[in-house]
Design an enzyme around this catalytic site. Structure first.
Site, PDB file in Angstrom:
ATOM      1  CB  CYS A 166      -0.867   0.065   1.247  1.00 18.76           C
ATOM      2  SG  CYS A 166      -2.081  -1.243   1.399  1.00 18.76           S
ATOM      3  CB  CYS A 167       1.542   3.921  -2.199  1.00 18.59           C
ATOM      4  SG  CYS A 167       2.261   2.612  -3.185  1.00 18.59           S
ATOM      5  CB  VAL A 168      -0.373   5.896   2.773  1.00 20.12           C
ATOM      6  CG1 VAL A 168       0.745   5.534   3.683  1.00 20.12           C
ATOM      7  CG2 VAL A 168      -1.263   6.942   3.412  1.00 20.12           C
TER       8      VAL A 168
END
Length: 269
Positions: A166-168
């Site tokens: 996941c990229c945040v």
């Protein structure tokens, strides 16, 4: 006598049904994909992004996966007051202890994780990925990874087992900090020519405020793909932009759900 036989027959079939249910349950447990989820603390400014980790766990549960949480037993880079973004120089916290908040204590030291025991691994985002799991927050594209983070990524990759990322982004007030946290950074650093997505490559009216980090991804040898969810079939790496985009929470939740489904599909279970 007939009543006794009837009772015995009913009891026998009742036991058979219970046994069948038990066998069915055991079979479903044995067939369920086993997924390790690696956390980096608790709270997006100095650890794991809470919404992302929760979304990952909910979707894994819904799809019937068996999950074990892990985190490195190391000090956090620093402690951030999430109400204002201030760094507390006088406080120190442990990544494993903070990550345990997600699991009510049911969490293990990342040093004990072995790829042979699982079918897949997932890294939720949050600034902890670039502060605690790697040195990207300080060293950018020249960063190094935590020893166990690098080891498990290489183990799962070598074993041909899927890796979910996941990229945040966490964009704080301009007078405090502005950092981008991306779990995909971890894969880009150690897996040659891996394909990942941070979403878009150009900002659109403030919707994609951290597109500059695409340059760092490429500088580390990775290929960036403009997609909501990208599946690198060759490396079995699945990535989702998540909070790299200033999107509504339910859209981020759905994007992470798509990532989880692709990861589980790649396990073959």
């Amino acid at each position: 006598m007939f009543a006794v036989k009837s009772f015995a027959t009913k009891s026998y079939f009742s036991l058979l049904k219970k046994h069948a249910r038990g066998v069915s349950y055991l079979q479903s447990v044995c067939q369920a994909p086993r997924v390790a989820v690696v956390l980096s603390g608790c709270g997006t400014c100095d650890g794991t992004e809470i919404h992302e980790a929760s979304a990952v766990l909910v979707h894994l549960s819904r799809d019937g996966a068996m999950v074990q949480l892990y985190a490195p037993n190391i000090p956090q880079m620093h402690v951030v007051d999430h109400s204002n973004g201030d760094i507390n120089e006088n406080e120190q916290r442990n990544v494993l202890s903070e990550s345990a908040r997600f699991a009510s204590g049911h969490i293990a030291d990342l040093g004990h994780l072995r790829a042979s025991k699982f079918d897949a691994i997932i890294f939720p985002g949050g600034n902890g990925a670039i502060k605690n799991l790697s040195t990207f927050a300080v060293d950018s594209r020249y960063c190094t990874l935590n020893e166990d983070v690098e080891r498990v990524l290489k183990e799962f990759h070598k074993a041909g087992k899927p890796i979910g990322l996941c990229c945040v982004s966490s964009s704080l007030s301009s007078f405090i900090i502005r950092l981008c946290c991306m779990a995909s950074i971890l894969a880009a650093r150690v897996l040659p020519e891996v394909e990942v997505t941070l979403g878009h490559e150009e900002d659109e009216d403030g919707k994609w405020p951290n597109t500059d980090f695409v340059k760092d991804i490429r500088a580390m040898g990775a290929k960036h793909c403009v997609k909501d969810v990208h599946v690198d079939h060759k490396n079995k790496v699945v990535s989702s932009p998540a909070f790299m985009c200033n999107a509504e929470l339910h859209l981020v939740f759905d994007g992470i759900g798509a990532m989880v489904k692709h990861v589980l599909k790649l396990t073959g279970k």
